[in-house]
Structures are given as C-alpha cells and as structure tokens.
Scaffold this active site. Structure first.
Site, short mmCIF file in Angstrom:
data_model
loop_
_atom_site.label_atom_id
_atom_site.label_comp_id
_atom_site.label_asym_id
_atom_site.label_seq_id
_atom_site.Cartn_x
_atom_site.Cartn_y
_atom_site.Cartn_z
N ASP A 1 0.83 -1.20 0.00
CA ASP A 1 0.00 0.00 0.00
C ASP A 1 0.87 1.25 0.00
O ASP A 1 0.62 2.21 -0.75
CB ASP A 1 -0.91 -0.02 1.23
N GLU B 1 -2.08 -5.25 -3.67
CA GLU B 1 -1.14 -4.53 -2.80
C GLU B 1 -0.08 -5.47 -2.25
O GLU B 1 1.10 -5.09 -2.16
CB GLU B 1 -1.91 -3.86 -1.66
#
EC number: 3.1.26.3
Length: 250
Positions: free
Chosen positions: A64, A136
């Site tokens: 992320d 992610e």
C-alpha cells in the site's frame, strides 16, 4: 482450495507471474502475497503463533505504501502544473480498492489466491476487498524481492489507461453531492448505517443518505465505499428531479 506448494509455484501462480512480467527470486514471497489469512488458518502445518505472519497482510501493508509512493511520483511527473488540491483526488482514485480490484480482474488474480475451502465456495476470492488486498500484497512482495524499479514498471504498465482517462481530477461522489447541495444553499446530507454483514475480513456495509426529502442507498466493502455509492445514487436522483423541473419551466 488450491494446494500451496513449498519450494515451487503451482501452474496458476506461474501463469500469474508471467502476466506480471516479473520473475520472483524468492518464490515464497510471491506465494505469501497470494495467501489469504483464511487459508493460513486452514493449513494443518501452520503453527498457531505464526499463523497471521504467513498470510499476505504484512505484504499488503508495505505494498500500500509502495504503491502510494510510485503513484505520487508519477502524478508529479505527469501533471507538473497541478497543485495538491487536484493531485490528491487523482491519487486517491488511482490507489482505491475499486481500481485495484479492476487491475486484479484484468490479471485474473482470483484464480491464484489461496483461501480456505469454505471461503472459496462462497466466492470470497472474487470480492473487491480481497482482490485489492492481493494486488497490494503482490506489489509489496515485488518491492522486497527486487526493489522499487520493478514496481514502478509494473504500475506504469497496468495503470496507464486509467491514468490517461483522468483528463480532469476525479470527484468523489460524496464531495460532488455536498457541492451540489451547498451551491443551492441546502443543508448537508445525512448518512446512516443500515446494516453490516459478512465476516470481518470481507464485510458488506449498506448505507443510506438523505437530503431534500430524498434518499439514496449504497453497498460496499467499507463504510467509505458504501457512503460513496449511496451519494452517487442520491445525486443521480437529485439531478433527474432537477432536470424535470427545468424542462417544466421552459
């Protein structure tokens, strides 16, 4: 549930690796990126104290951040004259779960995600949140395996069409609804949580929003996405009513 091998990738993992355009040196990192926590709990060989560490949650955490950095770098390069007020919404949209899930669907990541048998039957590996988290996690694994450059190359290849489609900074539906009401001197909308269902890792929220004696409803994997969907629903209704009124005044 797809069997998780120890020292090599299975056929679906190899196929996905080819689609990514990056060959992992540490195959275990790639496999971990594809391992949902439900699959870890189902594995008999996993030690209780290490169960959570074996899932893709930690890789998702770093992925992320890496995606955020790479995307911010790209936006500064692509829009050198824009200020933070415009770059922020662009960035938020490009790293959103909705966009990540679209990337995941394009790569058919659902075929390679390891989830518990009962979760697989329920179709959990197709849900937006699980797909977005897997992307992610893959980016996190790619960064730890080969550094920032492979991630940058991957992101610029997979996101290029979405980036080009952003001629103007996108507006979140909640912001658009708020602006619609404020420009007409009307009170702000009121959001209400109707229900929350499903397990903690794949929740489903239903939210209502009210304004001008009208109501919109939205569903999403987070309160934010559900509120956005509800705002979009209500904004569409308000615009429709407003259009009818304008036509009637002609």
């Amino acid at each position: 549930m797809t069997k998780i091998t120890i020292n090599s990738l299975n056929s679906s993992e190899k196929e996905l690796e080819n689609k990514l355009g990056y060959e992992f040196v540490k195959k275990s990192l790639f496999r971990k990126a594809l391992t949902h926590r439900s699959a870890v709990y189902e594995q008999k060989y996993a030690h209780k104290k290490r169960k959570r560490a074996r899932s893709n949650e930690r890789l998702e955490f770093i992925g992320d951040r890496v995606l955020g950095l790479v995307m911010a770098e790209w936006l500064l390069e692509r829009f050198p004259d824009e200020q933070e007020g415009d770059l922020g919404p662009r960035h938020a949209n490009l790293v959103s779960k909705t966009v990540l899930a679209k990337i995941a669907s394009k790569l058919e990541i659902h075929n390679s995600i390891h989830v518990a048998s009962h979760e697989e039957k329920a179709g959990v590996n197709y849900t937006e949140s699980v797909l977005a988290d897997a992307v992610e996690a893959i980016l996190g694994a790619m960064y730890l395996d080969g550094g920032l450059e492979p991630v940058r190359k991957f992101v610029r290849k997979l996101w290029v069409d979405i980036m080009k489609a952003q001629a103007l900074p996108p507006k979140d539906s909640k912001t658009a609804l708020q602006e619609w009401l404020l420009t007409r001197g009307l009170p702000l909308p009121v959001y209400e949580l109707v229900s929350q269902e499903g397990p903690s890792h794949t929740p489903v929220f239903i939210i209502n929003v009210k304004a001008q004696n009208m109501e919109g409803q939205g569903k999403g994997g987070s309160k934010r996405s559900a509120q956005s969907a509800a705002a979009k629903d209500l904004l569409g209704k308000l615009n429709k009513v407003n259009k009818i009124k304008r036509q009637g005044n002609k």
